[in-house]
Design an enzyme around this catalytic site. Structure first.
Site, PDB file in Angstrom:
ATOM      1  N   SER A 197       0.825  -1.199   0.000  1.00 35.34           N
ATOM      2  CA  SER A 197       0.000   0.000   0.000  1.00 35.34           C
ATOM      3  C   SER A 197       0.866   1.258   0.000  1.00 35.34           C
ATOM      4  O   SER A 197       1.698   1.417  -0.883  1.00 35.34           O
ATOM      5  CB  SER A 197      -0.959  -0.043   1.194  1.00 35.34           C
ATOM      6  N   ASP A 219      -5.694  -3.426  -2.766  1.00 34.72           N
ATOM      7  CA  ASP A 219      -4.701  -3.166  -1.725  1.00 34.72           C
ATOM      8  C   ASP A 219      -4.125  -4.455  -1.125  1.00 34.72           C
ATOM      9  O   ASP A 219      -4.864  -5.313  -0.640  1.00 34.72           O
ATOM     10  CB  ASP A 219      -5.363  -2.340  -0.623  1.00 34.72           C
TER      11      ASP A 219
END
Length: 785
Positions: A114, A258
């Protein structure tokens, strides 16, 4: 002393002397070999020299071997850096990197998830911590999250649409949906593409300046996906595609979101790269209690953390140097607190500085150099795109505004991709630059938006049309590729509609059809009536005004910036007045056939409150025929031109300057097509226009010239105060003499407050004029329609 000489010499060097077959006294041997005495001495010297050389070589080789063994045992251990995800809290990674650099630590491998993937990827591509800090300080994260598309990237049709509707929702099978994500992430994609230009051709992340990997999550299977090959920007974007905030990213047929959903701390993967020591930076939230779960974002993060919190505890135990910044008071979207969060990262690293310092090579402290960014110029070879069902190759190239063989900058590339993105025709957009000799091929991967129908809503109020609710239905690919059908239904004090059908062919000729109805009831200047009003004290008459216009037109992009077009119009006017009902209530009830042409340019960054840009337009319309209700019609032409610019004077303060003029050519024009000025905040049609200091549509003539200056200051974000002054000369046949350059006959001023909102600008203005006995206060709410 020579008693054992033969044996010693033999043992010194086999071959110099041979041992006697039987024992003999040393004297006999010596006498026997008297002739060889000097030879013996010479040989002895050679032997001793050989012995010395032997000892030197032997012991030196032993010493060298010992040093190599020693060096091998103390060989510098490879250091791997693991950066977890955490949205804006990931800014703390930058602070940690600063401290690591200060300590002279060389990072050999990086793994991130991320935000950790974004910062880690930039660091791996060559940037140092100070440069990354500068990049993030200069990034507008509001624009990043909202996938901001500059107004200049939208075509005129797109600008009109964006400045009409407050809410846009997918509409399919009579059901209203919601968008899959707030952002497609193109703002971030364009930014990262420019930042990573030095390594744009690297397809194996082990060959980056620092070997790198990141983690994505296959949203269809829930499996972890290791991203260590391919396009670096795509990999970083996939790893950071927070669900509902950013759209998923497709890589090798896998739809990725993600990586923090499945693996927010890729320690195992970094060890497998070859790291001996792991430095880990953890910015993941601990589980929150119900009092802290105050918004949807925190709830989504909590759901993600439910599965990863236990994994994180186990991984922490395997981390050699664990760093946990104290960022409990920040959220994943606290981008406005970036400087504070970076400082928290520095503080956390300094708290264990002795441990960090122990990893440094004291004899050779590492200082990461500043990355020298490569040229901004790109030489485009081919432009390739996947096959599209509903859009042509020419359509895509026209949006890019550059062609194969062009020399462009990364800014040109950003603008081109924004142009495509602004159409809303594609739900996902990826691109990469692949080497082609000395050039780069631009390879596009576009996913057509499966939603072809949209429901759009808007609200508006002004003093002319009064309150209104806008309902719009838009459908793409109604009949042809590249087409768009839009119907506005406006409900309120005055019913109106606007139907548009448009086929956009980019640089080629585009064409369309438009039908609209406008109506209102208002006191307007009496000179629009062809019937005289006997009472000279009456300056305004109340009219019911209805205009139905139908246009067929063509247009094209001229030198990539100007919109040029023309067409034919069929108009119906119905104007009647209760004021003169006793004589002839109908002022006009005629149809008009005309030809028109126009040229437009618009680079304002904001329509209502521009801080930079230019605007220009010119149009000409020739009325050829009429049903001639009044019996007074003669063919005539109207021409109008307008130009303006906006400039920033100093921070938050701008000036906007506009000038415009219009005139009639040929026979006496029909008074309903005069240039009619007055009021503010309404949708301008025909030759209606604003003028501060005068009531709505209260001054008119067949020719005019007008100048407006506005000073605007943004006192708070999206809150504006402004002062405006306008000056004009109006008159029939104004330009037949030099009167138009005399002192202005009409002047007016206004002070106002404006607020930018999701439904459009909300404005209040108070205006006055030295020529009128009273001032006017106007309210305008929402986008103009």
């Amino acid at each position: 002393m020579y008693q054992n000489l033969p044996y010693q010499l033999d043992t010194c060097s086999k071959g110099f002397f041979r041992k006697p077959k039987k024992e003999a006294s040393w004297l006999a041997v010596l006498l026997k070999e008297k002739i060889s005495y000097f030879q013996t001495l010479f040989s002895l010297s050679i032997c001793n020299l050989g012995l010395i050389l032997f000892y030197v070589i032997f012991f030196n080789s032993q010493k060298t071997f010992s040093q190599e063994v020693k060096q091998d045992t103390v060989k510098r251990k490879k250091i791997g850096l693991v950066l977890s995800g955490g949205g804006a809290k990931g800014f703390a990674h930058i602070g940690v990197l600063k401290v690591l650099e200060e300590a002279g630590i060389k990072i050999d491998f990086i793994g991130g998830t991320s935000m950790g993937a974004i910062i880690g990827g930039l660091y791996a591509s060559g940037y140092n911590a100070t440069q990354i800090d500068s990049i993030f300080q200069q990034t507008n994260f509001d624009e990043l999250i909202n996938d901001y598309i500059p107004r200049s990237s939208k075509n005129f049709y797109g600008k009109r649409n964006d400045e009409l509707y407050a809410l846009v929702l997918p509409f399919n099978k009579l059901r209203v949906g919601i968008p899959e994500a707030l952002s497609k992430g193109m703002y971030n994609y364009n930014l990262l593409t420019s930042l990573t230009r030095n390594v744009r051709h690297v397809r194996d992340f082990n060959k980056l300046p620092i070997p790198f990997l990141c983690i994505g999550t296959n949203i269809e299977t829930g499996e972890e996906v290791l991203l260590d090959k391919g396009n670096l920007v795509q990999a970083m974007m996939a790893s950071a595609a927070f669900p509902s905030l950013f759209s998923p990213v497709e890589i090798d047929g896998k739809l990725l979101v993600d990586g923090g959903v499945i693996n927010n701390y890729p320690i195992k993967e970094v060890r497998e790269l070859g790291a001996d020591i792991i430095i880990g930076v953890d910015v993941q939230d601990d589980l929150l209690d119900r009092k802290s779960l105050k918004n949807a974002t925190r709830i989504l993060v909590q759901i993600s953390n439910l599965h990863s919190i236990e994994k994180m505890k186990r991984k922490i135990k395997n981390t050699d140097l664990y760093i946990k910044p104290d960022i409990r008071n920040y959220g994943v979207i606290s981008f406005d607190k970036g400087t504070e969060i970076i400082r928290k990262g520095e503080e956390a690293a300094f708290s264990i500085y002795e441990k960090i310092d122990s990893l440094a090579d004291k004899q050779n402290l590492y200082r990461k150099p500043k990355l020298q960014i490569s040229s901004d110029t790109l030489h485009i070879g081919k432009i390739n795109s996947n096959k599209l069902e509903n859009f042509t190759k020419e359509y895509i190239n026209s949006k890019l505004r550059f062609k194969p063989g062009s020399t462009i900058t990364y800014e040109d590339l950003r603008v081109g991709m924004n142009n495509i993105n602004s159409t809303q025709n594609f739900s996902a957009m990826l691109y990469r630059l692949d080497p082609n000799g000395e050039k780069d091929d631009l390879n596009l991967q576009l996913t057509e938006n499966p939603t072809q129908t949209y429901l759009k809503l808007g609200l508006h109020y002004d003093g002319l049309y009064k309150s209104a609710i806008l309902l719009n239905l838009t459908h793409k690919k109604t009949f042809l590729k590249n087409d768009n059908t839009s119907l506005d239904i406006i409900l309120g004090d005055n019913f109106r509609y606007d139907l548009n059908y448009y086929v956009e062919n980019g640089f080629n000729i585009s064409f369309g059809f438009r039908s609209r109805l406008n109506q209102f009831n208002r006191n307007v200047v009496k000179s629009i009536s062809n019937i005289g009003v006997d009472n000279p004290s009456i300056n305004l008459i109340n009219v019911d005004f209805l205009d139905v216009s139908n246009q067929a037109y063509f247009q094209t992009i001229f030198v990539q910036k100007f919109l040029m077009g023309g067409g034919v119009e069929y108009k119906f006017l119905n104007i009647k007045s209760p004021t003169i009902a006793t004589t002839a209530p109908k002022i006009d009830e005629s149809t008009y056939l005309s030809l028109f042409g126009y040229l437009k340019y618009d680079s304002f960054d904001n329509k209502s409150f521009p801080s930079t840009g230019w605007y220009g337009s010119g149009d000409i319309q020739t009325y050829l025929a009429s049903s001639n209700y009044t019996g007074l019609f003669n063919p005539f032409t109207t021409a109008r031109a307008e130009a303006g610019f906006a400039r920033t004077l100093f921070k938050n303060a701008t000036v906007k300057f506009q000038t415009e003029a219009g005139l009639s050519i040929g026979g006496d024009s029909v008074p309903f097509f005069d240039f009619i000025l007055g009021g503010y905040g309404y949708n301008k049609i025909n030759n209606f226009n604003y003028f501060y200091g005068y009531d709505f549509l209260s001054i008119a003539a067949d020719s005019y010239i007008k100048t407006t200056i506005t000073l605007d200051y943004e006192i708070l974000k999206k809150n504006h105060i402004n002062f405006s002054a306008n000056f004009a000369n109006l008159g029939d046949g104004l330009f037949r003499t030099v009167d138009w350059i005399s002192m202005p006959k009409y002047t007016g001023y206004a002070v106002g407050y404006g607020l930018e909102t999701i439904i459009g600008p909300i404005e209040i203005k108070h205006s006055w004029s030295p020529e009128t006995p009273k001032g006017y206060t106007w309210f305008s709410i929402g986008f103009l329609f």
